[in-house]
Design a protein around this motif. Sequence first.
Motif, PDB file in Angstrom:
ATOM      1  N   ARG A  89      38.962  40.144  37.476  1.00 21.94           N
ATOM      2  CA  ARG A  89      40.437  40.563  37.662  1.00 21.94           C
ATOM      3  C   ARG A  89      40.478  40.445  39.262  1.00 21.94           C
ATOM      4  O   ARG A  89      39.461  40.433  39.996  1.00 21.94           O
ATOM      5  CB  ARG A  89      40.650  42.008  37.329  1.00 21.94           C
ATOM      6  CG  ARG A  89      40.413  42.445  35.819  1.00 21.94           C
ATOM      7  CD  ARG A  89      41.523  41.989  35.079  1.00 21.94           C
ATOM      8  NE  ARG A  89      41.610  42.140  33.760  1.00 21.94           N
ATOM      9  CZ  ARG A  89      42.337  41.866  32.863  1.00 21.94           C
ATOM     10  NH1 ARG A  89      43.522  40.994  33.209  1.00 21.94           N
ATOM     11  NH2 ARG A  89      42.357  41.932  31.497  1.00 21.94           N
ATOM     12  N   ASP A  90      41.703  40.324  39.740  1.00 20.85           N
ATOM     13  CA  ASP A  90      41.935  40.205  41.220  1.00 20.85           C
ATOM     14  C   ASP A  90      41.140  41.351  41.884  1.00 20.85           C
ATOM     15  O   ASP A  90      40.938  42.516  41.377  1.00 20.85           O
ATOM     16  CB  ASP A  90      43.512  40.316  41.480  1.00 20.85           C
ATOM     17  CG  ASP A  90      44.267  39.033  40.970  1.00 20.85           C
ATOM     18  OD1 ASP A  90      43.345  38.079  40.886  1.00 20.85           O
ATOM     19  OD2 ASP A  90      45.380  39.239  40.671  1.00 20.85           O
ATOM     20  N   GLY A  91      40.564  40.865  42.886  1.00 19.60           N
ATOM     21  CA  GLY A  91      39.798  41.949  44.040  1.00 19.60           C
ATOM     22  C   GLY A  91      38.582  42.058  43.584  1.00 19.60           C
ATOM     23  O   GLY A  91      37.703  42.923  44.072  1.00 19.60           O
ATOM     24  N   GLU A  93      35.899  40.058  43.486  1.00 23.01           N
ATOM     25  CA  GLU A  93      35.381  38.609  44.131  1.00 23.01           C
ATOM     26  C   GLU A  93      33.717  38.389  43.512  1.00 23.01           C
ATOM     27  O   GLU A  93      33.347  37.228  43.160  1.00 23.01           O
ATOM     28  CB  GLU A  93      35.748  38.438  45.248  1.00 23.01           C
ATOM     29  CG  GLU A  93      35.220  36.869  45.808  1.00 23.01           C
ATOM     30  CD  GLU A  93      36.044  35.939  45.164  1.00 23.01           C
ATOM     31  OE1 GLU A  93      35.328  34.832  44.985  1.00 23.01           O
ATOM     32  OE2 GLU A  93      37.058  36.148  44.876  1.00 23.01           O
ATOM     33  N   ASP A 117      41.745  29.135  35.338  1.00 26.68           N
ATOM     34  CA  ASP A 117      42.710  30.054  36.270  1.00 26.68           C
ATOM     35  C   ASP A 117      43.916  30.947  35.157  1.00 26.68           C
ATOM     36  O   ASP A 117      43.689  30.837  33.973  1.00 26.68           O
ATOM     37  CB  ASP A 117      43.259  29.284  37.200  1.00 26.68           C
ATOM     38  CG  ASP A 117      44.443  28.244  36.957  1.00 26.68           C
ATOM     39  OD1 ASP A 117      44.938  28.379  35.575  1.00 26.68           O
ATOM     40  OD2 ASP A 117      44.632  27.398  37.560  1.00 26.68           O
ATOM     41  N   ASP A 132      47.002  39.577  36.460  1.00 26.62           N
ATOM     42  CA  ASP A 132      45.878  39.874  37.555  1.00 26.62           C
ATOM     43  C   ASP A 132      44.473  39.351  37.347  1.00 26.62           C
ATOM     44  O   ASP A 132      43.605  39.747  37.823  1.00 26.62           O
ATOM     45  CB  ASP A 132      45.893  41.497  37.777  1.00 26.62           C
ATOM     46  CG  ASP A 132      45.194  42.119  36.465  1.00 26.62           C
ATOM     47  OD1 ASP A 132      45.069  41.361  35.345  1.00 26.62           O
ATOM     48  OD2 ASP A 132      44.949  43.284  36.288  1.00 26.62           O
ATOM     49  N   ALA A 134      41.928  36.893  37.951  1.00 29.92           N
ATOM     50  CA  ALA A 134      41.235  35.950  39.155  1.00 29.92           C
ATOM     51  C   ALA A 134      40.631  34.689  38.620  1.00 29.92           C
ATOM     52  O   ALA A 134      41.017  33.475  39.274  1.00 29.92           O
ATOM     53  CB  ALA A 134      40.197  36.895  40.013  1.00 29.92           C
TER      54      ALA A 134
END
Length: 375
Positions: A89-91, A93, A117, A132, A134
């Motif tokens: 998920r986003d955040g 990394e 993506d 959300d 990533a």
Amino acid sequence: MTDSVAVVGGGAVGVTAARELAARGADVTLFERGDIASESTGRAAGICYDAFAGRTDAAVAARAMNRFRELAAETRFSFRERPYVWLARDGDERKAEAIREQVPRMRERGRNVDLLDAADLRAEFPTLATDDVAVAAVAWDAACADPAEYAAVVAERAADAGATIRTDTEVGVTSDPAVVTSDGTVDFDAVLVAAGAHARPLLAEAGVAVPIKAYRVQALVTEPIPGGEGLPTLYDASGEFYVRPRDGGVLVGDGVERRDFDPDDWDRTADDAFVEGALERIDVSLAPDVDRPDGFDRAWAGLCTATPDRDPLVGEVEPELFVAAGWHGHGFMRAPALGRTVAGEILGDDGIAAFDPTRFDGDEQFPVVEGMTVE
């Protein structure tokens, strides 16, 4: 010549080894303290895929997938092809970068995997929540199955090949090698301990130490939902949980407790907090227009086994005493390949050097790492 072999443990790996041994002419007796698949195999999620980046793991997984399909073509065993998606998920990394690094390595091993993506994921799997995401990956050579059905079918095939199957028979193990039953001690040319979380205490009885820890996991199956069988299998690396269709509903796995459990003293029921959290995890996994379940049908806990390097122990640990354990939750999906591998080693074939149990002293201290963890 290895004429007589005892297999201790009636899970997926044990019955596979027993069948292979019997088919190759050995006099095999399988001992299971309960019913076939009554322990970890019967509580497994039944997720199968070949998406591994390591050379050995990828080769083992590919063999296993082929043998699952062969069994499904020949018997009542059902093996449903289903893509396996994993994402960050986003955040997050760190895990997103791990996925980006894994996929090219898997493709180098000949695995049919793609990096996606959020837009690609939405186009391929519109039932999943993607706002959300990533990064995601998908393994196309993947499927789902009922682990208990597999074990039952292979146990029947083992018996047909001449193996003796003794259920409801608790045993001990000695280094002679021999098996100790309530009726006395029975000598064998070789003994294979494929008893999951019970492998460590059984081998300890024979004076053999192995670095295996049993850790607790939990799962839940919801009530049926419209279109539930059309979902892919999903592992959310950021949330550290997985979902897959099961019986018209959704199976959710999570609730890992990363400590060593006594295999004879643990809670087999799911925690209330896990049940509540599992239903929330389904909600965040599904696209807004997909129906949510009203509740759950059943929930349970199980034990998985861990080793210091996350690779299993498969092979001879003392003269004519063999072990197959330490699966990190991947025992079922590897069973068709590694059950045959350890059976072959008992009969004189080469094993897999990376899984040789003597690579450890047996007293190593190590943290438990759940098998699907993305690093």
